[in-house]
Scaffold this active site. Structure first.
Site, mmCIF file in Angstrom:
data_model
loop_
_atom_site.group_PDB
_atom_site.id
_atom_site.type_symbol
_atom_site.label_atom_id
_atom_site.label_comp_id
_atom_site.label_asym_id
_atom_site.label_seq_id
_atom_site.Cartn_x
_atom_site.Cartn_y
_atom_site.Cartn_z
ATOM 1 N N TYR A 58 -13.165 2.251 0.550
ATOM 2 C CA TYR A 58 -12.629 2.398 1.905
ATOM 3 C C TYR A 58 -13.610 3.149 2.809
ATOM 4 C CZ TYR A 58 -8.036 0.275 1.293
ATOM 5 O OH TYR A 58 -7.008 -0.630 1.113
ATOM 6 N N TYR A 88 -11.170 5.965 8.100
ATOM 7 C CA TYR A 88 -11.870 5.796 6.815
ATOM 8 C C TYR A 88 -13.371 6.072 6.918
ATOM 9 C CZ TYR A 88 -7.563 4.340 4.671
ATOM 10 O OH TYR A 88 -6.275 4.336 4.193
ATOM 11 N N GLU A 112 -9.623 -3.657 -6.153
ATOM 12 C CA GLU A 112 -9.692 -3.374 -4.710
ATOM 13 C C GLU A 112 -9.924 -4.692 -3.960
ATOM 14 O OE1 GLU A 112 -9.185 -0.932 -2.622
ATOM 15 O OE2 GLU A 112 -8.809 0.656 -4.050
ATOM 16 N N CYS A 150 -11.190 3.702 -5.051
ATOM 17 C CA CYS A 150 -10.198 3.791 -3.973
ATOM 18 C C CYS A 150 -10.799 4.465 -2.738
ATOM 19 C CB CYS A 150 -8.962 4.485 -4.527
ATOM 20 S SG CYS A 150 -7.855 5.041 -3.280
ATOM 21 N N ASP A 173 0.824 -1.211 0.000
ATOM 22 C CA ASP A 173 0.000 0.000 0.000
ATOM 23 C C ASP A 173 0.859 1.263 0.000
ATOM 24 O OD1 ASP A 173 -2.806 0.550 -0.201
ATOM 25 O OD2 ASP A 173 -2.650 1.593 1.712
HETATM 26 C C1 LIG Z 1 -5.491 -0.297 -2.266
HETATM 27 C C2 LIG Z 1 -6.012 0.912 -1.574
HETATM 28 N N1 LIG Z 1 -7.187 1.432 -1.958
HETATM 29 C C3 LIG Z 1 -7.675 2.518 -1.340
HETATM 30 C C4 LIG Z 1 -6.978 3.133 -0.321
HETATM 31 C C5 LIG Z 1 -7.534 4.355 0.377
HETATM 32 N N2 LIG Z 1 -7.098 5.584 -0.236
HETATM 33 C C6 LIG Z 1 -5.970 5.648 -0.954
HETATM 34 S S1 LIG Z 1 -5.710 7.198 -1.622
HETATM 35 C C7 LIG Z 1 -7.124 7.783 -0.946
HETATM 36 C C8 LIG Z 1 -7.534 9.196 -1.173
HETATM 37 C C9 LIG Z 1 -7.916 9.395 -2.577
HETATM 38 O O1 LIG Z 1 -7.863 10.752 -2.920
HETATM 39 C C10 LIG Z 1 -7.765 6.787 -0.211
HETATM 40 C C11 LIG Z 1 -9.007 7.013 0.525
HETATM 41 C C12 LIG Z 1 -5.738 2.567 0.060
HETATM 42 N N3 LIG Z 1 -4.991 3.114 1.044
HETATM 43 N N4 LIG Z 1 -5.282 1.460 -0.576
#
Ligand SMILES: Cc1ncc(C[n+]2csc(CCO)c2C)c(N)n1
Length: 231
Positions: free
Chosen positions: A139, A165, A207, A135, A44
């Site tokens: 979350y 989150y 995801e 993304c 990540d």
């Molecule tokens: C695989 C993966 N997917 C989503 C996230 C969560 N996330 C990543 S960047 C972001 C902000 C987007 O502007 C958010 C909420 C993560 N950490 N890892």
């Protein structure tokens, strides 16, 4: 129905699969295997670096200052905000965050990043927004789902992860991305919408697979040297 509402409906099976995924269940129960946590954080950290690169590509494609400012703000959130859930995971796994930085992306994470990068390079603004949207959206929904089903107290091992989150900030990021996608969708035809839908659903699938990757500790079949470009 708004375009993003249609996308959410189409992806519902994937969202439900994510809520029931063993890694997400483990976050809720507070009993994740430390090695899976480590595998996730390593991937990540590099995923987030790539995510910022992709926002940079979106800036390169922007024709309005307002869009540039928006993507710029998002980079700041990834840079400064996402450290908190990672620190929570590292504390539970008993490892230093710095020791998990600079590792090559496992195949699934590599695929996910490549999908978003190629969309950013070759796709329309709507396709880019659609590829990025799962993304924050998945979350945010995981956070809300765990808040409702687990109702974690501050002594829950993943309290910070869950509350981070489920918070309004990630909700606002999701809603703003949706608003931009929905505005774009109103001005284009069915072929453009279809391409954006395909980009969105692929990111949703990836995801799901990202969580799998952590549980199975997915690696490349042969341990040859691989370049890591960020640290
Ligand atoms: C695989 C993966 N997917 C989503 C996230 C969560 N996330 C990543 S960047 C972001 C902000 C987007 O502007 C958010 C909420 C993560 N950490 N890892």
């Amino acid at each position: 129905m708004l375009f993003s509402e249609k996308l959410r409906k189409e992806a519902d099976e994937i969202y439900q699969g994510i809520f029931r995924h063993p890694f997400v269940e483990g976050l809720g129960k507070g009993d994740l295997d430390p090695e899976s946590i480590i595998h996730y954080v390593k991937a990540d950290f590099e995923y987030l670096n790539a995510f910022m690169n992709i926002y940079g590509l979106a800036i390169a494609k922007s024709t309005r200052r307002e869009d540039m400012a928006y993507f710029h703000e998002q980079i700041a959130f990834v840079l400064n905000g996402e450290i908190h859930p990672h620190n929570n995971l590292c504390r539970v796994a008993g490892v230093a965050y710095d020791d998990l930085k600079g590792f090559p992306l496992p195949p699934t994470a590599d695929h996910y990043v490549s999908h978003m990068k190629s969309t950013a390079l070759t796709g329309s603004m709507g396709e880019i927004l659609a590829a990025l949207l799962p993304c924050p959206w998945t979350y945010y929904e995981i956070g809300k789902y765990l808040m409702e089903t687990v109702q974690p107290k501050p002594d829950h091992p993943f309290y910070e992860w869950i509350t981070f989150y489920a918070e309004d900030e990630v909700g606002q990021i999701t809603n703003e991305l949706r608003r931009r996608l929905d505005t774009w969708a109103k001005g284009v035809g069915p072929d453009e919408l279809e391409k954006a839908k395909v980009a969105f659903l692929k990111s949703c699938q990836l995801e799901y697979r990202f969580w799998d990757m952590a549980i199975t500790k997915e690696i490349w079949p042969f341990s040859v040297e691989q370049e890591v470009t960020t640290s």
